[in-house]
Design an enzyme around this catalytic site. Sequence first.
Site, PDB file in Angstrom:
ATOM      1  N   CYS A   2       0.924  -1.217   0.152  1.00 17.45           N
ATOM      2  CA  CYS A   2      -0.086   0.105   0.066  1.00 17.45           C
ATOM      3  C   CYS A   2       0.808   0.866   0.036  1.00 17.45           C
ATOM      4  O   CYS A   2       0.874   1.883  -0.921  1.00 17.45           O
ATOM      5  CB  CYS A   2      -0.927  -0.314   1.446  1.00 17.45           C
ATOM      6  SG  CYS A   2      -2.716   0.718   0.517  1.00 17.45           S
ATOM      7  N   LYS A 599     -19.894   4.887   8.439  1.00 12.97           N
ATOM      8  CA  LYS A 599     -19.707   4.342   7.128  1.00 12.97           C
ATOM      9  C   LYS A 599     -19.545   2.592   6.850  1.00 12.97           C
ATOM     10  O   LYS A 599     -19.830   1.656   6.219  1.00 12.97           O
ATOM     11  CB  LYS A 599     -17.606   4.595   7.192  1.00 12.97           C
ATOM     12  CG  LYS A 599     -17.006   3.850   6.152  1.00 12.97           C
ATOM     13  CD  LYS A 599     -16.914   3.846   4.806  1.00 12.97           C
ATOM     14  CE  LYS A 599     -16.381   3.340   4.183  1.00 12.97           C
ATOM     15  NZ  LYS A 599     -17.069   3.796   2.653  1.00 12.97           N
TER      16      LYS A 599
END
Length: 604
Positions: A2, A599
């Site tokens: 990442c 979320k």
Amino acid sequence: MCGIVGYVGFRNATDVLLDGLRRLEYRGYDSAGIAVRTPEGLKVVKRSGKLSALAQAVGKTPLQGALGIGHTRWATHGAPTDPNAHPHTTEDGRIALIHNGIFENYLELKEALEARGHRFRSETDTEVLAHLLEETYRGDLLEALREALKAVRGAYAVVVAHEDHEEIVAARTVSPLVVGLGEGENFLASDVPALLPYTRRVIFLHDGDVVRLTREGVEITDLEGRPVQREAVEVDWTLEAAEKGGFPHYMLKEIYEQPWVLENTLGGRLREEEGTVELGLALDPREVDRVHVIACGTASYAGLYGKYLLETLARLPTEWDVASEYRYRDPVVDSRTLALAISQSGETIDTLEGLREAKRKGARSLGVINAKGSTLTREVEDVLYIHAGPEIGVASTKAYTAMLVAMALLAVWFGRARGALALEEAQSLLREMRRLPRLVEEVLEKRPLVAHVAEKYHQARDFLFLGRHVQAPTAYEGALKLKEISYIHAEAYPAGEMKHGPIALIDEHLPVVVLATKGPLYEKTLSNIQEVRARGGKVIAIATEGDEEIPRLAQDVIYVPEVHPLLAPIVSVVPLQLLAYEIAVLLGRDVDQPRNLAKSVTVE
């Protein structure tokens, strides 16, 4: 993926690398590591878990040097373990590299390298490149990287260091890479926040760029060695803005991340010659007689798309349920039922409770999940990760398209295993799937047109979305996006249902968004558009490029590239995401944190 950081200069490289990796923690990761060029050679320290574990390990054996590379990894190939963490090295330890992205042909490369005597120490696709570099290196590190990259296929941002060279070399295709320019020092990172404490002069590398960094300067060429010029820009961002990649909102950043997200979702999974996919699942598809899809919100629409594909390609009976209703209807389940739970966060309580009900009744279980280590990953027997990376905007975008791709992969897998999908048809689908990242890039270029359409209709009080077959879920998702972030009332229906009630709503004040891409039901969709026009409705059509009929019927047309009809939702939903975004911005809404929404919904 990442996070990537590289440094060459006069500072203690370890400090720069650890600081940069901390500034990229928001991207998510499950292991981390650094390699530093010391007087004794390249020294590598890497650990699974959080950066604190890496920092603790480095503290026990300090690394002194002014050149190094660092990486945070979110596992795609191989578990999050110390050996699988980056950096990876050649067998002699003289070259170290870090990598974001996917090498799609790593298995065939690995087999060939092993046949030539190479020994692998990890399960990753990245280590393949280390062994290739060992073969191609003849004194020029940049040339070795260029030659090695000719053998790989896929998306990547690669950074390489050698113990004999005071330089770092790197290359990118699809996965982002940014050069930071300093005085007597230079930097590399996957995202701008890692660079901000040291410089605000940056170069955003383009696809196909290969770069050499020394203390004195930066040299950029293409993969053939031809020099290229890239403009250095001054970034004037706060840290929050930098984390957004210069975009005004996380949602827009995540919409634009979709090409490389789809590369990650597809990466290493397509086996075109055999007409199948490699999903790494222990589940035996021949032991499944029916599927129950359990999901909420956006994930449920991905599941509905999955139902269409599983039944079409695999002839596998599939029930689709809103998770909050599933366990209360006393579903009929047995040991040959597969409970397919879909969730970005892996923490959605309704989905978890629905899954638990199915398991209590004896069902097998499979999760389609983004967040590793989440509750759902622990409760299912098998996981198909979508590899979308962290999604911060409350309204899901990139996770949705990644889920659609995961559904397509799963349907091909079942279809081939059950003998329902012919080799030629599977090969055709896989070829089309490989095109998806580029096709989504093309759709993103339509943003100015979408913004123009948004300007025309942003004062509307209501919207209607229509689609048929696999485009019905796209209509549902388009309406949901608009509701979530603009607070405009929007409804969605299968287009054939319009005349069974919703047609009463249509007048000159109602914008009607119609998914009208080419496919078996195209002519029926045209008839629906004519019905809307006859009642004064304003038609916004999502149509296939080259369609000459649609402009005669619709007030506004947003074209998307032609693709296999079963895959059309993956490109068609992108303009709907952009439309919702542009309307919400025009109305002054809080795009990333819309009112009343969370979320991850962890209460029933």
